[in-house]
Design an enzyme around this catalytic site. Structure first.
Site, PDB file in Angstrom:
ATOM      1  N   GLN A   1    -116.709  71.707  -8.454  1.00  0.00           N
ATOM      2  CA  GLN A   1    -115.930  71.475  -9.136  1.00  0.00           C
ATOM      3  C   GLN A   1    -116.671  69.898  -9.443  1.00  0.00           C
ATOM      4  OE1 GLN A   1    -112.540  69.863  -6.379  1.00  0.00           O
ATOM      5  NE2 GLN A   1    -113.994  69.536  -4.714  1.00  0.00           N
TER       6      GLN A   1
ATOM      7  N   GLU B   1    -113.783  71.264   4.620  1.00  0.00           N
ATOM      8  CA  GLU B   1    -113.751  70.077   3.541  1.00  0.00           C
ATOM      9  C   GLU B   1    -114.803  71.568   2.764  1.00  0.00           C
ATOM     10  OE1 GLU B   1    -112.793  67.660   1.070  1.00  0.00           O
ATOM     11  OE2 GLU B   1    -113.592  69.379  -0.413  1.00  0.00           O
TER      12      GLU B   1
ATOM     13  N   ASP C   1    -105.372  68.190   3.077  1.00  0.00           N
ATOM     14  CA  ASP C   1    -104.828  67.414   2.096  1.00  0.00           C
ATOM     15  C   ASP C   1    -105.627  68.028   0.993  1.00  0.00           C
ATOM     16  OD1 ASP C   1    -105.131  65.188   1.271  1.00  0.00           O
ATOM     17  OD2 ASP C   1    -106.937  64.049   2.292  1.00  0.00           O
ATOM     18  N   SER C   2    -104.919  68.159   0.015  1.00  0.00           N
ATOM     19  CA  SER C   2    -105.484  69.417  -0.970  1.00  0.00           C
ATOM     20  C   SER C   2    -105.236  68.572  -2.697  1.00  0.00           C
ATOM     21  CB  SER C   2    -104.895  70.326  -1.296  1.00  0.00           C
ATOM     22  OG  SER C   2    -103.829  70.632  -2.089  1.00  0.00           O
TER      23      SER C   2
HETATM   24  N1  AG3 Z   1    -105.002  64.386  -3.121  1.00  0.00           N
HETATM   25  C1  AG3 Z   1    -105.067  64.585  -4.158  1.00  0.00           C
HETATM   26  C2  AG3 Z   1    -103.279  64.924  -4.311  1.00  0.00           C
HETATM   27  C3  AG3 Z   1    -103.226  65.218  -5.922  1.00  0.00           C
HETATM   28  C4  AG3 Z   1    -103.074  63.839  -7.099  1.00  0.00           C
HETATM   29  N2  AG3 Z   1    -102.976  64.485  -7.934  1.00  0.00           N
HETATM   30  C5  AG3 Z   1    -103.303  64.127  -9.731  1.00  0.00           C
HETATM   31  N3  AG3 Z   1    -104.076  63.032  -9.645  1.00  0.00           N
HETATM   32  N4  AG3 Z   1    -102.616  65.114 -10.545  1.00  0.00           N
HETATM   33  C6  AG3 Z   1    -105.452  63.381  -2.764  1.00  0.00           C
HETATM   34  C7  AG3 Z   1    -106.831  62.776  -1.353  1.00  0.00           C
HETATM   35  C8  AG3 Z   1    -106.566  62.461  -0.402  1.00  0.00           C
HETATM   36  N5  AG3 Z   1    -107.254  62.355   0.498  1.00  0.00           N
END
Ligand code: AG3
Length: 286
Positions: A31, A106, A157-158
């Site tokens: 990504q 991760e 935590d995605s």
């Molecule tokens: N996880 C991201 C949640 C999704 C946010 N989505 C968005 N901005 N469209 C965060 C990881 C933190 N440890």
């Protein structure tokens, strides 16, 4: 020259933040990763252009992905985080004295490396300094397939269900999580915005319910995420987050939290009607 970053939340709406400098911008095997300095929210990390964390409001997300599950489980010892390469989730987990091992799995090593370098307030426990913390740069799905019946709590935590995170919203994945948990294990996963993502929620909660006997949604206010109203899915084999909650233990937690507290734990599970309807087993009459 003014520099602004905009994340589009829908075709016609977005959030814009004034940026003073770009600290890192690069593409990993998975990504696009950007870390920028904003004027109001401190440093901000983006994956594929989506806001993941800012220094100013990350406490909400990280308190809320961790503490409801860790204060519902009577004695969480072994906790796994899938995703979460910024380290904020691990930082909150290791505040719990019962935790003996916190594992981070991760998929993208670049996220971990750049967080350690540029987001030290979040990555402070994944920099190699804490012997309770284990890091794996690996696909979370492959990892849990090989760790059956091992974890008290698994936190997903995605990012949003596009790109590398798609598989983390599917029924097969939840079955693998179920198998990787001990017999009274709990899973929590970020579950998008009830306001903007009813379709994602509907599918996700139906998938969870076909695997776990207890599935509840709870909410938190996260200013930099789409609509500000964010949610988490609580899926559990035995412990119920409201009925089995030990308020006294949470009240006497002995460490600082800036969003979570023993009253909010209960309040977070009380949902506005439209959010309840997103995940209702039976759809309401029109
Ligand atoms: N996880 C991201 C949640 C999704 C946010 N989505 C968005 N901005 N469209 C965060 C990881 C933190 N440890």
């Amino acid at each position: 020259m003014d520099m602004w970053y905009t994340e589009k939340h829908s075709e016609n709406v977005g959030i814009a933040m004034k940026v003073s400098k770009t600290l890192f911008s690069g593409k990993s095997e998975f990504q696009q990763l950007d870390i920028v300095e904003t004027l109001e929210y401190g440093r901000m990390m983006l994956l594929d252009g989506l806001v993941m964390v800012t220094e100013r409001d990350e406490f909400v997300y990280h308190d809320m992905i961790v503490h409801p599950a860790l204060f519902t489980h009577p004695a969480p010892k072994k906790v796994l985080v899938i995703g979460g390469g910024d380290g904020g989730t691990i930082r909150e987990i290791v505040k719990h004295p019962s935790v003996e091992e916190a594992v981070l799995c991760e998929i993208d090593g670049l996220v971990i490396d750049k967080s350690v370098e540029l987001l030290p307030s979040m990555a402070c426990e994944i920099d190699g300094s804490n012997p309770k913390v284990k890091l794996h740069v690996d696909d979370g799905i492959a990892y849990i397939r090989e760790h059956r019946g091992e974890f008290d709590v698994i936190l997903v935590d995605s990012t949003d269900p596009i790109g590398p995170a798609v598989g983390l919203f599917e029924e097969d994945f939840y079955r693998t999580v179920f198998a990787a948990l001990k017999e009274d294990g709990i899973m929590v996963a970020q579950s998008e915005s009830p306001f903007y993502h009813p379709e994602i929620q509907k599918k996700m909660y139906a998938n969870l319910r076909s695997v776990f006997p207890i599935v509840e949604m709870y909410q938190a206010f996260i200013p930099t995420y789409p609509s500000g109203l964010w949610s988490f899915a609580f899926a559990s084999k035995r412990h119920h987050p409201v009925r089995d909650f030990d308020r006294e233990r949470a009240a006497k937690r002995g460490f600082r939290t800036r969003y979570y507290n023993e009253d909010l734990h209960l309040g977070a599970f009380m949902l506005p009607t439209f959010a309840r309807e997103n995940i209702a087993e039976e759809q309401p009459e029109p």
